[in-house]
Design a protein around this motif. Structure first.
Motif, short mmCIF file in Angstrom:
data_model
loop_
_atom_site.label_atom_id
_atom_site.label_comp_id
_atom_site.label_asym_id
_atom_site.label_seq_id
_atom_site.Cartn_x
_atom_site.Cartn_y
_atom_site.Cartn_z
N ILE A 129 0.83 -1.21 0.00
CA ILE A 129 0.00 0.00 0.00
C ILE A 129 0.87 1.27 0.00
O ILE A 129 0.45 2.33 -0.47
N TYR A 130 2.10 1.12 0.50
CA TYR A 130 3.00 2.27 0.57
C TYR A 130 3.91 2.39 -0.66
O TYR A 130 4.81 3.23 -0.69
N LYS A 131 3.60 1.58 -1.67
CA LYS A 131 4.29 1.75 -2.95
C LYS A 131 3.95 3.11 -3.54
O LYS A 131 4.77 3.74 -4.21
N GLU A 132 2.74 3.55 -3.28
CA GLU A 132 2.32 4.90 -3.67
C GLU A 132 2.94 5.89 -2.69
O GLU A 132 2.56 5.94 -1.52
N ARG A 133 3.90 6.66 -3.15
CA ARG A 133 4.66 7.54 -2.26
C ARG A 133 4.06 8.93 -2.13
O ARG A 133 4.49 9.72 -1.28
N ARG A 134 3.08 9.24 -2.95
CA ARG A 134 2.44 10.55 -2.82
C ARG A 134 1.45 10.50 -1.66
O ARG A 134 0.49 9.73 -1.69
#
Length: 230
Positions: A179-184
């Motif tokens: 879920i934290y692959k998205e860094r924005r």
């Protein structure tokens, strides 16, 4: 007036030299050197040596000696804002720097899930990352090579690894950090997203100040949890 200022400077210099000599003497005597209250470093105890030997440290053939390692005790704020204490094992080259870094992180109240020796997870890197455990020393090779990793030399720290996963060609480690692959921050749906590390944020600048580089700056992969000392 000039004479008084000169006296004050000399006084400060001698006090500084005295404090440094105490730190050096403490380490020589096997006592903990203190950077700030709650932030200390010292040689590994007999118990710690037994704990890591055969786990994060090999029983034989190691390219680094136990005497080259230091146990750094720190304070940190957990995800609930409670002050906790943890221990990191690092190379003696960065023992004081590690104490300084975590003191600075404590001052800005950066939240850390937990800080435990990776031996608590059987020296299994994946298990430690899945638990979002912040750790340092683990005698292992660089994945896919015969070269000793920075962790194997005690010169790297992984900070909140689930929140700051390693991403390579779409693959995320640990898997439960996907879920934290998205860094924005505005698009990430992780509940701890405000503790993700970004280039030039406060956490990044603290590590950089003490001579560390960040895995998030790498080109071939992005290891957002990883800071290493050159």
């Amino acid at each position: 007036m000039k004479r008084e200022k000169k006296f004050q400077r000399m006084k400060f210099f001698f006090i500084l030299c005295f404090m440094l000599s105490l730190t050096v003497q403490s380490e020589k005597n096997g006592l903990a050197a203190t950077y700030k209250k709650g932030f200390t470093y010292k040689e590994l105890s007999v118990r710690q040596k037994k704990q890591i030997t055969g786990c994060s440290y090999p029983k034989s053939g190691a390219k680094i000696k136990l005497s080259q390692l230091r146990a750094v005790k720190v304070k940190y704020y957990n995800m609930k804002g409670k002050t906790c204490r943890g221990t990191l094992i690092v190379n003696k080259k960065i023992a004081k720097k590690t104490a300084q870094i975590f003191y600075d992180l404590y001052q800005i109240k950066y939240r850390i899930e937990k800080i435990s020796l990776i031996d608590e997870y059987g020296a299994n890197d994946i298990s430690s990352m899945e638990a979002n455990n912040t750790s340092a020393f683990n005698y292992r090779l660089i994945s896919g090579s015969s070269k000793l990793s920075k962790h194997g030399m005690g010169l790297a720290i992984d900070l909140n690894p689930r929140i700051n996963p390693c991403v390579k060609k779409g693959r995320v480690e640990p898997a439960n950090g996907k879920i934290y692959k998205e860094r924005r921050v505005g698009r990430c749906k992780g509940k701890c997203k405000k503790y993700m590390i970004h280039k030039n944020d406060r956490v990044y600048k603290i590590f950089k100040k003490y001579g560390f580089t960040w895995g998030g700056d790498w080109k071939s992969l992005k290891d957002y949890q990883h800071f290493e000392y050159k």
